[in-house]
Design an enzyme around this catalytic site. Structure first.
Site, short mmCIF file in Angstrom:
data_model
loop_
_atom_site.label_atom_id
_atom_site.label_comp_id
_atom_site.label_asym_id
_atom_site.label_seq_id
_atom_site.Cartn_x
_atom_site.Cartn_y
_atom_site.Cartn_z
N GLY A 10 0.88 -1.17 0.00
CA GLY A 10 0.00 0.00 0.00
C GLY A 10 0.91 1.22 0.00
O GLY A 10 1.73 1.39 0.91
N ALA A 11 0.80 2.01 -1.07
CA ALA A 11 1.70 3.18 -1.21
C ALA A 11 0.88 4.47 -1.22
O ALA A 11 1.19 5.40 -1.95
CB ALA A 11 2.53 3.04 -2.49
N HIS A 176 -9.86 -1.25 18.06
CA HIS A 176 -9.64 0.10 17.52
C HIS A 176 -10.96 0.67 17.00
O HIS A 176 -11.17 0.86 15.81
CB HIS A 176 -8.61 0.01 16.39
CG HIS A 176 -8.21 1.34 15.82
ND1 HIS A 176 -7.78 2.39 16.58
CD2 HIS A 176 -8.18 1.77 14.53
CE1 HIS A 176 -7.51 3.41 15.79
NE2 HIS A 176 -7.74 3.07 14.54
N1 LIG Z 1 -4.93 1.02 12.32
C1 LIG Z 1 -4.95 2.34 12.39
O1 LIG Z 1 -4.75 2.91 13.46
C2 LIG Z 1 -5.15 3.15 11.15
C3 LIG Z 1 -4.82 4.51 11.12
C4 LIG Z 1 -5.02 5.23 9.94
C5 LIG Z 1 -5.51 4.58 8.81
N2 LIG Z 1 -5.82 3.26 8.88
C6 LIG Z 1 -6.28 2.53 7.71
O2 LIG Z 1 -5.16 2.31 6.85
C7 LIG Z 1 -5.63 2.11 5.52
C8 LIG Z 1 -4.81 2.94 4.55
O3 LIG Z 1 -4.95 4.31 4.81
P1 LIG Z 1 -4.28 5.39 3.82
O4 LIG Z 1 -4.61 6.71 4.38
O5 LIG Z 1 -2.87 5.04 3.54
O6 LIG Z 1 -5.16 5.13 2.51
P2 LIG Z 1 -4.81 5.48 0.99
O7 LIG Z 1 -6.07 5.39 0.21
O8 LIG Z 1 -4.03 6.74 0.93
O9 LIG Z 1 -3.83 4.29 0.55
C9 LIG Z 1 -4.26 2.99 0.39
C10 LIG Z 1 -3.50 2.40 -0.78
O10 LIG Z 1 -3.85 1.02 -0.89
C11 LIG Z 1 -3.80 0.71 -2.27
N3 LIG Z 1 -4.51 -0.54 -2.51
C12 LIG Z 1 -5.84 -0.76 -2.61
N4 LIG Z 1 -6.06 -2.06 -2.85
C13 LIG Z 1 -4.85 -2.67 -2.89
C14 LIG Z 1 -4.44 -4.00 -3.11
N5 LIG Z 1 -5.32 -4.98 -3.32
N6 LIG Z 1 -3.12 -4.27 -3.06
C15 LIG Z 1 -2.21 -3.29 -2.85
N7 LIG Z 1 -2.55 -2.00 -2.66
C16 LIG Z 1 -3.86 -1.71 -2.68
C17 LIG Z 1 -4.41 1.92 -2.95
O11 LIG Z 1 -4.06 1.96 -4.32
C18 LIG Z 1 -3.82 3.05 -2.13
O12 LIG Z 1 -2.63 3.56 -2.72
C19 LIG Z 1 -7.13 2.43 5.55
O13 LIG Z 1 -7.87 1.23 5.64
C20 LIG Z 1 -7.28 3.23 6.84
O14 LIG Z 1 -8.58 3.15 7.38
C21 LIG Z 1 -5.67 2.55 10.03
O1 LIG Z 2 -10.20 6.81 11.96
C1 LIG Z 2 -9.84 6.27 10.92
O2 LIG Z 2 -10.63 5.94 10.03
C2 LIG Z 2 -8.38 6.02 10.68
C3 LIG Z 2 -7.66 5.46 11.85
O3 LIG Z 2 -8.26 4.30 12.34
C4 LIG Z 2 -7.46 6.46 12.94
O4 LIG Z 2 -7.76 6.16 14.10
O5 LIG Z 2 -6.96 7.56 12.64
#
Ligand SMILES: NC(=O)c1ccc[n+]([C@@H]2O[C@H](COP(=O)([O-])OP(=O)(O)OC[C@H]3O[C@@H](n4cnc5c(N)ncnc54)[C@H](O)[C@@H]3O)[C@@H](O)[C@H]2O)c1
Ligand SMILES: O=C(O)C[C@H](O)C(=O)O
EC number: 1.1.1.37
Length: 320
Positions: A10-11, A176
């Site tokens: 994921g980039a 979470h």
């Molecule tokens: N756990 C946490 O505390 C936390 C915190 C923030 C965000 N997140 C989650 O992290 C994830 C990513 O967030 P982000 O802001 O980087 O999103 P983003 O949309 O900027 O990046 C996600 C990337 O995943 C790529 N992608 C989609 N399907 C794919 C696949 N099958 N294989 C490879 N790459 C694929 C997309 O092309 C995109 O570049 C989201 O699900 C978000 O909810 C979790």
């Molecule tokens: O809240 C979200 O959807 C992204 C992430 O889980 C966060 O806590 O920032």
């Protein structure tokens, strides 16, 4: 000794930020993988060019083929979609579960010895599914959320009390989601547990209650401000702290979504608990003593996670 290899699956916003921090910290060589063509290559090249300014020797490469993650020591997974205003993290389950299947199979085939940190939401269910799809040992697959949630808790406490963030130690337990459990009695300001910090006048009980509530909803607060996606700087820093503890065998105790095998009276699920992270992965879960009120809040949060696991099983019956 050869440099570590860090694969970022994921980039997007977090993936790019992870690559930047990993390069600046000279943590290892970085592979940025994404299904979007050009995005990982462009970000890798941009950061590689920046390395000539910040003066760190790391190789960065963008990829659309899982073969490029071969031999990775660490995989950090952010593939999938983030939420937008008005959505809950749980609304992402259907689409991100399919992504976890593809990612898990890619890791299984090409990086079976990696330490895997899942970030994709809804986190606790996604890391549980990713472990099964990848077939990697449970101690080598872990979820990032607690480090972020407790960092938010710590920051809000620092802001309110005027005490350095370095002298605040905050803990959250559970899933979470908005019913996560900020651990008031176990968190400290200058060594004082929060109830004592209230007595000592660092903040009022009302201010502490408001901080607990703000911590629970911390992700949504950023989503509402950004409008186009969710937090990425603090999430990336949090995952880097976990990866660093593994790569350097630091044995930091960090709150992470970890597979429970009897700890906290639970088995067969991932949920946020403090865990020692070292060269063997998730090495030892720390069990906090909890009172009845904390137990009840933790049970409610666990129930939410179990509901998401059931929803995943209904979509993909291969999950057990
Ligand atoms: N756990 C946490 O505390 C936390 C915190 C923030 C965000 N997140 C989650 O992290 C994830 C990513 O967030 P982000 O802001 O980087 O999103 P983003 O949309 O900027 O990046 C996600 C990337 O995943 C790529 N992608 C989609 N399907 C794919 C696949 N099958 N294989 C490879 N790459 C694929 C997309 O092309 C995109 O570049 C989201 O699900 C978000 O909810 C979790
Ligand atoms: O809240 C979200 O959807 C992204 C992430 O889980 C966060 O806590 O920032």
């Amino acid at each position: 000794m050869a440099r570590a290899k860090i694969a970022l699956i994921g980039a997007g916003m977090i993936g790019g930020t992870l690559a930047h921090i990993a390069a600046r910290e000279e943590l290892g060589d970085v592979i940025l993988f994404d299904i979007a063509e050009g995005t990982p290559q462009g970000k890798a090249l941009d950061i590689a060019e920046a390395s000539a300014v910040f003066g760190k020797d790391v190789a960065l490469k963008g990829a659309n083929d899982y073969a490029d993650i071969a031999g990775a020591d660490v995989c950090i997974v952010t593939a999938g979609v983030p939420r937008k205003p008005g959505m809950s993290r749980d609304d992402l389950l259907g689409i991100n579960l399919k992504v976890m299947k593809a990612v898990g199979e890619g890791i299984k085939a090409h990086a079976p010895n990696a330490f895997v940190i899942c970030i994709t939401n809804p986190l606790d269910a996604m890391v549980w599914a990713l472990q099964q799809f990848s077939g990697l040992p449970k101690e080598k697959v872990i979820g990032m959320a607690g480090v972020l949630d407790s960092a938010r808790f710590a920051y809000f406490l620092a802001e309110k009390t005027g005490v350095s963030v370095e002298d605040i130690h905050a803990w959250t337990l559970g899933g979470h989601g908005d019913d996560m459990v900020p651990m008031v009695r176990h968190s400290t300001v200058g060594g004082l547990p929060l109830p004592d910090a209230v007595k000592a006048g660092f903040l009022t009980q009302e201010e502490l209650d408001a901080i607990v509530e703000r911590t629970r909803k911390g992700g949504g607060e950023i989503v509402a401000l950004l409008k186009t996606g969710s937090a990425f700087y603090a999430p990336a820093e949090s995952a880097i702290a976990m990866a660093t503890s593994y790569l350097k065998d630091k044995k930091r105790v960090l709150p992470c979504a970890t597979f429970l095998n009897g700890e906290y009276g639970l088995s067969g699920l991932y949920v946020g608990v403090p865990v020692v992270i070292g060269a063997a992965g998730a090495e030892k879960i720390v069990e906090f003593e909890t009172n009845d009120a904390e137990k009840a809040m933790f049970a409610k949060s666990v129930e939410s996670v179990q509901g998401l696991m059931e929803a995943c099983k209904a979509i993909d019956p291969s999950l057990v």
